[in-house]
Motif scaffolding. Structure first.
Motif, PDB file in Angstrom:
ATOM      1  N   VAL A  13       9.222   7.483   6.933  1.00 49.35           N
ATOM      2  CA  VAL A  13       8.210   7.933   7.901  1.00 49.35           C
ATOM      3  C   VAL A  13       6.949   7.082   7.779  1.00 49.35           C
ATOM      4  O   VAL A  13       6.379   6.645   8.774  1.00 49.35           O
ATOM      5  N   VAL A  14       6.522   6.826   6.552  1.00 50.68           N
ATOM      6  CA  VAL A  14       5.316   6.021   6.334  1.00 50.68           C
ATOM      7  C   VAL A  14       5.563   4.577   6.772  1.00 50.68           C
ATOM      8  O   VAL A  14       4.673   3.940   7.356  1.00 50.68           O
ATOM      9  N   GLU A  32       7.366   3.500   9.153  1.00 47.16           N
ATOM     10  CA  GLU A  32       7.298   3.400  10.615  1.00 47.16           C
ATOM     11  C   GLU A  32       5.855   3.325  11.102  1.00 47.16           C
ATOM     12  O   GLU A  32       5.566   2.672  12.104  1.00 47.16           O
ATOM     13  N   LYS A  33       4.944   3.964  10.400  1.00 42.81           N
ATOM     14  CA  LYS A  33       3.549   4.022  10.830  1.00 42.81           C
ATOM     15  C   LYS A  33       2.745   2.790  10.419  1.00 42.81           C
ATOM     16  O   LYS A  33       1.724   2.496  11.021  1.00 42.81           O
ATOM     17  N   LEU A  34       3.195   2.112   9.349  1.00 43.37           N
ATOM     18  CA  LEU A  34       2.464   0.956   8.851  1.00 43.37           C
ATOM     19  C   LEU A  34       2.970  -0.329   9.495  1.00 43.37           C
ATOM     20  O   LEU A  34       4.142  -0.432   9.850  1.00 43.37           O
TER      21      LEU A  34
END
Length: 128
Positions: free
Chosen positions: A34-35, A37-39
């Motif tokens: 999840v992280v 994908e955001k970075l």
């Protein structure tokens, strides 16, 4: 913090302890995806990557500890042939005292049983 919930489960139930540990490990992996994908895509490890790696490493150490604790428990309990033999000898001694037959290892067998019972108490305290 959830990683240490494993130690609340009884040492004798290795499958329950490992299921808690593996569930937390899968949660950490999901958090990593999840992280990620955001970075933005970068070639170096960020602080969150290092944190996730540390959490995964802790989970691996806990899995190894669970396995070692179970092995120690099995070696000190009824699955150990020496323990089974000593119980049989002690049981025979009790029968022998009732029938006036002496096996000749009263003191040694009783001392061994006291050591084993002390180890069982210690292992029980580890699961608390």
């Amino acid at each position: 913090v959830c990683s240490f919930a494993t130690f609340a489960v009884d040492v004798e139930s290795l499958h329950d302890r490992c299921s808690v540990t593996l569930t937390v490990l899968l949660t950490i992996v999901a958090l990593k995806y999840v992280v990620a994908e955001k970075l933005p895509d970068i070639n170096y490890a960020t602080l969150i990557d290092k944190f996730n790696l540390g959490c995964m490493s802790l989970q691996m150490v806990i899995i190894i500890e669970n396995t070692i604790a179970k092995i120690i428990l099995l070696l000190n309990k009824g699955d150990n042939p020496e323990f089974v033999i000593s119980n049989a000898v002690i049981d025979n001694e009790v029968d022998a005292k009732n029938s006036a037959y002496d096996t000749g290892c009263d003191l040694e067998c009783r001392n061994f049983r006291e050591v084993v019972e002390a180890d069982e108490w210690w292992m029980g305290m580890l699961s608390v």
